[in-house]
Write a protein that holds these residues in place. Structure first.
Motif, PDB file in Angstrom:
ATOM      1  N   ILE A  98      69.365  12.258  51.672  1.00  0.00           N
ATOM      2  CA  ILE A  98      69.265  13.717  51.718  1.00  0.00           C
ATOM      3  C   ILE A  98      67.896  14.171  51.230  1.00  0.00           C
ATOM      4  CG2 ILE A  98      70.224  15.880  50.819  1.00  0.00           C
ATOM      5  CD1 ILE A  98      72.963  14.393  50.676  1.00  0.00           C
ATOM      6  N   ASN A  99      67.406  13.528  50.164  1.00  0.00           N
ATOM      7  CA  ASN A  99      66.067  13.865  49.669  1.00  0.00           C
ATOM      8  C   ASN A  99      64.999  13.558  50.704  1.00  0.00           C
ATOM      9  OD1 ASN A  99      65.672  14.712  46.586  1.00  0.00           O
ATOM     10  ND2 ASN A  99      67.539  13.484  46.741  1.00  0.00           N
ATOM     11  N   LEU A 100      65.169  12.469  51.452  1.00  0.00           N
ATOM     12  CA  LEU A 100      64.209  12.124  52.497  1.00  0.00           C
ATOM     13  C   LEU A 100      64.145  13.226  53.549  1.00  0.00           C
ATOM     14  CD1 LEU A 100      64.058   8.637  54.288  1.00  0.00           C
ATOM     15  CD2 LEU A 100      63.481  10.771  55.430  1.00  0.00           C
ATOM     16  N   VAL A 101      65.312  13.664  54.017  1.00  0.00           N
ATOM     17  CA  VAL A 101      65.350  14.721  55.032  1.00  0.00           C
ATOM     18  C   VAL A 101      64.757  16.011  54.471  1.00  0.00           C
ATOM     19  CG1 VAL A 101      66.844  16.126  56.496  1.00  0.00           C
ATOM     20  CG2 VAL A 101      67.324  13.691  56.209  1.00  0.00           C
ATOM     21  N   ALA A 102      65.100  16.322  53.227  1.00  0.00           N
ATOM     22  CA  ALA A 102      64.592  17.560  52.626  1.00  0.00           C
ATOM     23  C   ALA A 102      63.069  17.533  52.512  1.00  0.00           C
ATOM     24  CB  ALA A 102      65.223  17.768  51.254  1.00  0.00           C
ATOM     25  N   GLY A 106      62.489  18.883  56.094  1.00  0.00           N
ATOM     26  CA  GLY A 106      62.644  20.216  55.532  1.00  0.00           C
ATOM     27  C   GLY A 106      61.331  20.908  55.235  1.00  0.00           C
ATOM     28  N   MET A 107      60.396  20.188  54.630  1.00  0.00           N
ATOM     29  CA  MET A 107      59.139  20.808  54.239  1.00  0.00           C
ATOM     30  C   MET A 107      58.261  21.155  55.442  1.00  0.00           C
ATOM     31  SD  MET A 107      59.291  21.325  51.050  1.00  0.00           S
ATOM     32  CE  MET A 107      57.595  21.779  50.760  1.00  0.00           C
ATOM     33  N   VAL A 108      58.542  20.561  56.584  1.00  0.00           N
ATOM     34  CA  VAL A 108      57.790  20.875  57.804  1.00  0.00           C
ATOM     35  C   VAL A 108      58.458  21.984  58.601  1.00  0.00           C
ATOM     36  CG1 VAL A 108      57.064  19.944  60.048  1.00  0.00           C
ATOM     37  CG2 VAL A 108      56.781  18.573  57.975  1.00  0.00           C
ATOM     38  N   ASN A 109      59.767  22.021  58.598  1.00  0.00           N
ATOM     39  CA  ASN A 109      60.504  22.890  59.518  1.00  0.00           C
ATOM     40  C   ASN A 109      61.154  24.109  58.880  1.00  0.00           C
ATOM     41  OD1 ASN A 109      60.613  21.371  62.299  1.00  0.00           O
ATOM     42  ND2 ASN A 109      60.915  19.800  60.725  1.00  0.00           N
ATOM     43  N   ILE A 110      61.101  24.204  57.561  1.00  0.00           N
ATOM     44  CA  ILE A 110      61.701  25.343  56.866  1.00  0.00           C
ATOM     45  C   ILE A 110      60.589  26.111  56.170  1.00  0.00           C
ATOM     46  CG2 ILE A 110      63.277  26.056  55.029  1.00  0.00           C
ATOM     47  CD1 ILE A 110      64.945  23.548  55.656  1.00  0.00           C
TER      48      ILE A 110
END
Length: 405
Positions: A98-102, A106-110
């Motif tokens: 989950i941390n990997l996705v975030a 996440g940091m690119v798309n949110i």
């Protein structure tokens, strides 16, 4: 599944006895499953006579270990119905997944003003990483409420979603309540506004047949130790086209194509996300765990665990001093509280009776606040559980009632 079929499997698990040879009634499978001897043996061989590093050595044993490691990746892909083993990233556990996705997606798309949707029943591992993303990007977190019986309220989810929602991240099965999400319905709702759906599959992976295509989510995470495998390994599944667009999360060996001091180019997924020497022995033992539970029959074990949960809920409901939480039909997990008895005290007394339960907030403090309790006692079943475990638990509860009566 008959009780006899499950009883015959108890002998496969060396951890289900006490030091003096008495039965140990292990009812904490939702926290971490016991390991069958086949998994212990696979890891022992991998650490011993078969051991070598992977991917780099040109000598024979290294090549064989590389084949074993990548065979484990293919077996995981088959187990979860992935389109390709290239969609399977090995991580240390669901928390890291989950941390990997975030941190990567996440940091690119949110961005600022975007929305992230979680639910009231989430594990801290599916809350804190998204709070970190929100703090860094200016995004906002929306919380989907629960139905009266402890299910994620999909009607409320539909009302919460907006075109600014970029991600919905939910537990496939609650680690506290055992409530099961209609994952495909959640995926359809998320996709209707262009959002991605991530599922925390820690409690689902050992209990039900998974098919990523049928579920139609975008990310899926689970931990090896909860599906009768070792600690220190987990799985992130994501659609291949999504992984292709995600930047590396950690830098180091194995995740590169070419390194110069001027520029580094990166390996394609999944290697892009597996920096450093990987979890070689853990992956091989995870392969053995999947083989074991597939041989047992995941759906059969799930039916068995649900029946045990029904039996326990029915027995506990006869006690006026016990409050039950969650739906009547749960995925082998039963949480409850005894009037006038802290769950930690109950757990201590049960331990004296060779019964192991979980007592606490189960890394779900927002859910505890929702339930109006500081903690609960939780009994959770595995494929090795049977009615003798329930009988031992009930004897311990009766003793506790006499002590605190």
């Amino acid at each position: 599944m008959s009780d006899t079929a499950v009883l015959s499997r108890k002998a496969d698990f060396p951890g289900l006895v006490t030091a003096d040879g008495e039965p140990w009634h292990y009812l904490d499978t939702a926290a971490s499953a016991q390991k069958p001897q086949a998994v212990v043996d696979a890891m022992s061989r991998a650490l011993g006579v078969d051991y070598a590093t992977v991917h780099r050595g040109v000598y024979g044993r290294s090549a064989q270990m590389t084949l074993g490691y990548e065979s484990a990746r293919r077996r995981v892909a088959q187990f979860i119905g992935a389109k390709s083993e290239n969609e399977v990233v090995f991580v240390r556990g669901a928390t890291e997944a989950i941390n990997l996705v975030a941190a990567s997606w996440g940091m690119v798309n949110i961005g600022e003003g975007d929305r992230i949707v979680l639910s009231t029943l989430e594990h801290h591992s599916n809350i804190v990483p998204w709070q970190m993303v929100a703090e860094r990007t200016g995004a906002q977190i929306d919380v989907c409420p629960l139905t009266e019986d402890g299910q994620i309220d999909l009607g409320a989810l539909e009302a919460i979603l907006t075109p600014r929602t970029k991600l919905v991240s939910l537990a496939h099965v609650s680690n506290v309540l055992g409530s099961v999400l209609d994952a495909r319905a959640a995926a359809d709702l998320a996709h209707s506004v262009g959002a991605k759906l991530m599922l925390d599959g820690c409690q689902a992976a050992p209990r039900m047949t998974l098919d990523m295509a049928a579920i139609d989510c975008d990310f899926y995470a689970f931990s090896g130790h909860k599906i009768y495998g070792p600690t220190g390994i987990g799985v992130l599944w994501a659609r291949e086209e999504i992984l292709d667009g995600m930047p590396p999360w950690q830098g180091g060996g194995a995740m590169i194509d070419r390194v110069t001091f001027e520029k580094t180019t990166y390996a394609p997924p999944p290697q892009r996300f597996e920096a450093g020497t990987p979890m070689i022995t853990e992956a091989i033992a995870l392969h053995a765990a999947i083989e074991y539970i597939d041989d047992m029959g995941v759906d059969q074990a799930y039916d068995h665990e649900r029946q045990l949960a029904r039996t326990l809920r029915e027995a506990l409901s006869a006690h006026n001093s016990i409050r039950l939480f969650g739906p009547e039909e749960s995925a082998g997990i039963v949480s409850f509280a005894m009037e006038g008895v802290h769950p930690h005290d109950l757990g201590t007394i049960l331990d004296e009776e060779h019964v192991a339960i979980r007592a606490g907030h189960h890394c779900a403090q927002p859910l505890m606040d929702h339930l109006g309790v500081p903690a609960t006692a939780r009994a959770s079943f595995g494929l090795y559980s049977d009615e003798s475990d329930i009988a031992a638990l009930l004897r311990g509860i009766e003793r506790t009632q006499r002590i605190f009566g």
